[in-house]
Write a protein that holds these residues in place. Sequence first.
Motif, mmCIF file in Angstrom:
data_model
loop_
_atom_site.group_PDB
_atom_site.id
_atom_site.type_symbol
_atom_site.label_atom_id
_atom_site.label_comp_id
_atom_site.label_asym_id
_atom_site.label_seq_id
_atom_site.Cartn_x
_atom_site.Cartn_y
_atom_site.Cartn_z
ATOM 1 N N ASP A 139 0.868 -1.176 0.000
ATOM 2 C CA ASP A 139 0.000 0.000 0.000
ATOM 3 C C ASP A 139 0.902 1.222 0.000
ATOM 4 O O ASP A 139 1.585 1.509 0.990
ATOM 5 C CB ASP A 139 -0.892 -0.014 1.249
ATOM 6 C CG ASP A 139 -1.845 1.160 1.310
ATOM 7 O OD1 ASP A 139 -1.731 2.078 0.467
ATOM 8 O OD2 ASP A 139 -2.702 1.182 2.214
ATOM 9 N N VAL A 140 0.946 1.949 -1.116
ATOM 10 C CA VAL A 140 1.879 3.074 -1.230
ATOM 11 C C VAL A 140 1.462 4.272 -0.388
ATOM 12 O O VAL A 140 2.182 5.268 -0.332
ATOM 13 C CB VAL A 140 2.072 3.508 -2.699
ATOM 14 C CG1 VAL A 140 2.661 2.377 -3.518
ATOM 15 C CG2 VAL A 140 0.765 4.023 -3.306
ATOM 16 N N THR A 141 0.302 4.197 0.276
ATOM 17 C CA THR A 141 -0.085 5.276 1.189
ATOM 18 C C THR A 141 0.441 5.028 2.600
ATOM 19 O O THR A 141 0.277 5.878 3.475
ATOM 20 C CB THR A 141 -1.622 5.432 1.250
ATOM 21 O OG1 THR A 141 -2.203 4.289 1.895
ATOM 22 C CG2 THR A 141 -2.214 5.589 -0.145
ATOM 23 N N GLU B 154 -7.514 14.025 -0.321
ATOM 24 C CA GLU B 154 -6.444 13.532 0.538
ATOM 25 C C GLU B 154 -5.986 12.143 0.112
ATOM 26 O O GLU B 154 -4.779 11.853 0.090
ATOM 27 C CB GLU B 154 -6.911 13.544 1.992
ATOM 28 C CG GLU B 154 -7.095 14.950 2.545
ATOM 29 C CD GLU B 154 -7.803 14.973 3.888
ATOM 30 O OE1 GLU B 154 -7.899 13.910 4.525
ATOM 31 O OE2 GLU B 154 -8.263 16.057 4.289
ATOM 32 N N ALA B 155 -6.927 11.268 -0.234
ATOM 33 C CA ALA B 155 -6.574 9.920 -0.689
ATOM 34 C C ALA B 155 -5.800 9.971 -2.000
ATOM 35 O O ALA B 155 -4.848 9.212 -2.211
ATOM 36 C CB ALA B 155 -7.830 9.074 -0.849
ATOM 37 N N THR B 156 -6.212 10.864 -2.884
ATOM 38 C CA THR B 156 -5.554 10.994 -4.179
ATOM 39 C C THR B 156 -4.123 11.499 -4.030
ATOM 40 O O THR B 156 -3.195 10.976 -4.660
ATOM 41 C CB THR B 156 -6.358 11.939 -5.094
ATOM 42 O OG1 THR B 156 -7.694 11.440 -5.227
ATOM 43 C CG2 THR B 156 -5.726 12.037 -6.467
ATOM 44 N N LEU C 173 0.825 11.154 -5.277
ATOM 45 C CA LEU C 173 1.982 12.046 -5.116
ATOM 46 C C LEU C 173 2.904 11.592 -3.991
ATOM 47 O O LEU C 173 4.094 11.341 -4.223
ATOM 48 C CB LEU C 173 1.503 13.479 -4.871
ATOM 49 C CG LEU C 173 2.603 14.531 -4.719
ATOM 50 C CD1 LEU C 173 3.534 14.528 -5.927
ATOM 51 C CD2 LEU C 173 2.002 15.917 -4.495
ATOM 52 N N LEU C 174 2.374 11.451 -2.783
ATOM 53 C CA LEU C 174 3.227 11.020 -1.684
ATOM 54 C C LEU C 174 3.725 9.590 -1.904
ATOM 55 O O LEU C 174 4.860 9.263 -1.525
ATOM 56 C CB LEU C 174 2.471 11.118 -0.360
ATOM 57 C CG LEU C 174 2.223 12.526 0.171
ATOM 58 C CD1 LEU C 174 1.397 12.474 1.456
ATOM 59 C CD2 LEU C 174 3.544 13.247 0.431
ATOM 60 N N GLY C 175 2.901 8.740 -2.511
ATOM 61 C CA GLY C 175 3.313 7.367 -2.771
ATOM 62 C C GLY C 175 4.591 7.297 -3.591
ATOM 63 O O GLY C 175 5.585 6.699 -3.154
ATOM 64 N N PRO C 176 4.613 7.882 -4.795
ATOM 65 C CA PRO C 176 5.839 7.857 -5.592
ATOM 66 C C PRO C 176 7.036 8.523 -4.905
ATOM 67 O O PRO C 176 8.159 8.037 -5.019
ATOM 68 C CB PRO C 176 5.443 8.620 -6.859
ATOM 69 C CG PRO C 176 3.971 8.460 -6.951
ATOM 70 C CD PRO C 176 3.476 8.443 -5.544
ATOM 71 N N LEU D 256 -13.612 17.262 -13.832
ATOM 72 C CA LEU D 256 -14.304 16.283 -13.006
ATOM 73 C C LEU D 256 -13.392 15.615 -11.982
ATOM 74 O O LEU D 256 -13.857 15.026 -11.021
ATOM 75 C CB LEU D 256 -14.991 15.226 -13.876
ATOM 76 C CG LEU D 256 -14.147 14.300 -14.759
ATOM 77 C CD1 LEU D 256 -13.514 13.157 -13.993
ATOM 78 C CD2 LEU D 256 -15.004 13.762 -15.902
ATOM 79 N N ALA D 257 -12.062 15.726 -12.163
ATOM 80 C CA ALA D 257 -11.119 15.111 -11.221
ATOM 81 C C ALA D 257 -9.973 16.082 -10.937
ATOM 82 O O ALA D 257 -8.828 15.845 -11.311
ATOM 83 C CB ALA D 257 -10.580 13.797 -11.772
ATOM 84 N N PRO D 258 -10.274 17.200 -10.281
ATOM 85 C CA PRO D 258 -9.278 18.252 -10.108
ATOM 86 C C PRO D 258 -8.032 17.836 -9.342
ATOM 87 O O PRO D 258 -6.913 18.229 -9.706
ATOM 88 C CB PRO D 258 -10.040 19.360 -9.372
ATOM 89 C CG PRO D 258 -11.237 18.694 -8.781
ATOM 90 C CD PRO D 258 -11.584 17.581 -9.706
ATOM 91 N N THR D 259 -8.191 17.060 -8.275
ATOM 92 C CA THR D 259 -7.011 16.686 -7.496
ATOM 93 C C THR D 259 -6.152 15.683 -8.246
ATOM 94 O O THR D 259 -4.924 15.727 -8.170
ATOM 95 C CB THR D 259 -7.404 16.143 -6.117
ATOM 96 O OG1 THR D 259 -8.199 17.129 -5.440
ATOM 97 C CG2 THR D 259 -6.179 15.854 -5.269
ATOM 98 N N TYR D 260 -6.777 14.771 -8.962
ATOM 99 C CA TYR D 260 -6.011 13.849 -9.800
ATOM 100 C C TYR D 260 -5.117 14.633 -10.760
ATOM 101 O O TYR D 260 -3.913 14.361 -10.878
ATOM 102 C CB TYR D 260 -6.945 12.933 -10.590
ATOM 103 C CG TYR D 260 -6.216 12.053 -11.581
ATOM 104 C CD1 TYR D 260 -5.689 10.834 -11.179
ATOM 105 C CD2 TYR D 260 -6.054 12.445 -12.912
ATOM 106 C CE1 TYR D 260 -5.002 10.022 -12.080
ATOM 107 C CE2 TYR D 260 -5.369 11.648 -13.812
ATOM 108 C CZ TYR D 260 -4.844 10.441 -13.395
ATOM 109 O OH TYR D 260 -4.157 9.651 -14.293
ATOM 110 N N CYS D 261 -5.708 15.595 -11.459
ATOM 111 C CA CYS D 261 -4.946 16.396 -12.420
ATOM 112 C C CYS D 261 -3.817 17.152 -11.724
ATOM 113 O O CYS D 261 -2.696 17.243 -12.244
ATOM 114 C CB CYS D 261 -5.869 17.363 -13.142
ATOM 115 S SG CYS D 261 -7.173 16.560 -14.099
ATOM 116 N N ALA D 262 -4.104 17.680 -10.537
ATOM 117 C CA ALA D 262 -3.088 18.421 -9.796
ATOM 118 C C ALA D 262 -1.926 17.515 -9.384
ATOM 119 O O ALA D 262 -0.757 17.918 -9.442
ATOM 120 C CB ALA D 262 -3.713 19.069 -8.559
#
Length: 247
Positions: A58-60, A103-105, A110-113, A146-152
């Motif tokens: 789990d990369v989180t 937060e999950a995204t 981002l934090l995972g990689p 539709l997926a702003p945090t994903y894009c960010a």
Amino acid sequence: MKLTGNTVLITGGGSGIGRALAEALHARNNKVVITGRDAKKLTAVVKANPGIEARELDVTDSAAIKSFAREVTHDFPALNVLINNAGIMRREELTSGETGTAEATISTNLLGPIRVTAALLPHLLKAPSAAVLTVSSGLAFVPRSLAPTYCATKAAIHSYSQTLRVQLRKTSVQVIELVPPYLQTQLLNPNQATDPNAMPLSDYISETMALLEANPDAEEILVQRVFFQRWAEKESRYEAAFARVNN
């Protein structure tokens, strides 16, 4: 990056781009280790591709990443390629006031990689020929509402890849960013896998592998389909591209 004779670790290798890359690299005589949170998906990949290894991760979970890094480098001392692929994409309604999805995204994409790279970099720096591959997105350059945090997070991965590359420029570790367009996967929902507007995953992998082979020193791997987003601002057509992506 050479395409044969590596020991490759791919996060999020149980499905989508991760699985397809794992199978393509396995077919080119690389030792491939995949990770993910879904044991059933990992098992399915291993059964279909004898020789691929799988480990749950789990990369989180920052503590799990550190422990995993110690174990995987012990079990696979020749590890020299890391592909940071694990990611999630979820719809968001920013007016709802809810931040759980964001937060999950961020934790996954981002934090995972960042955490996986940090944990494995001391080992990779000892390899005579190593590479860290990141997976961003065309949405890093022209986002979809539709997926702003994903894009960010994908824009952040692009930035992180650039600066990581500079910091590692005097080492043996190459940094390569893969920039997929909209693909026929189940990243957003099951219907995406058959969307005629999306690029077939097999076509994306074929073109990506060809580009990696033809350009071993490449910094970004851009299939032709993603040019529309990647070069929108440079070609002074960003507003039109943004309107089309968000139509």
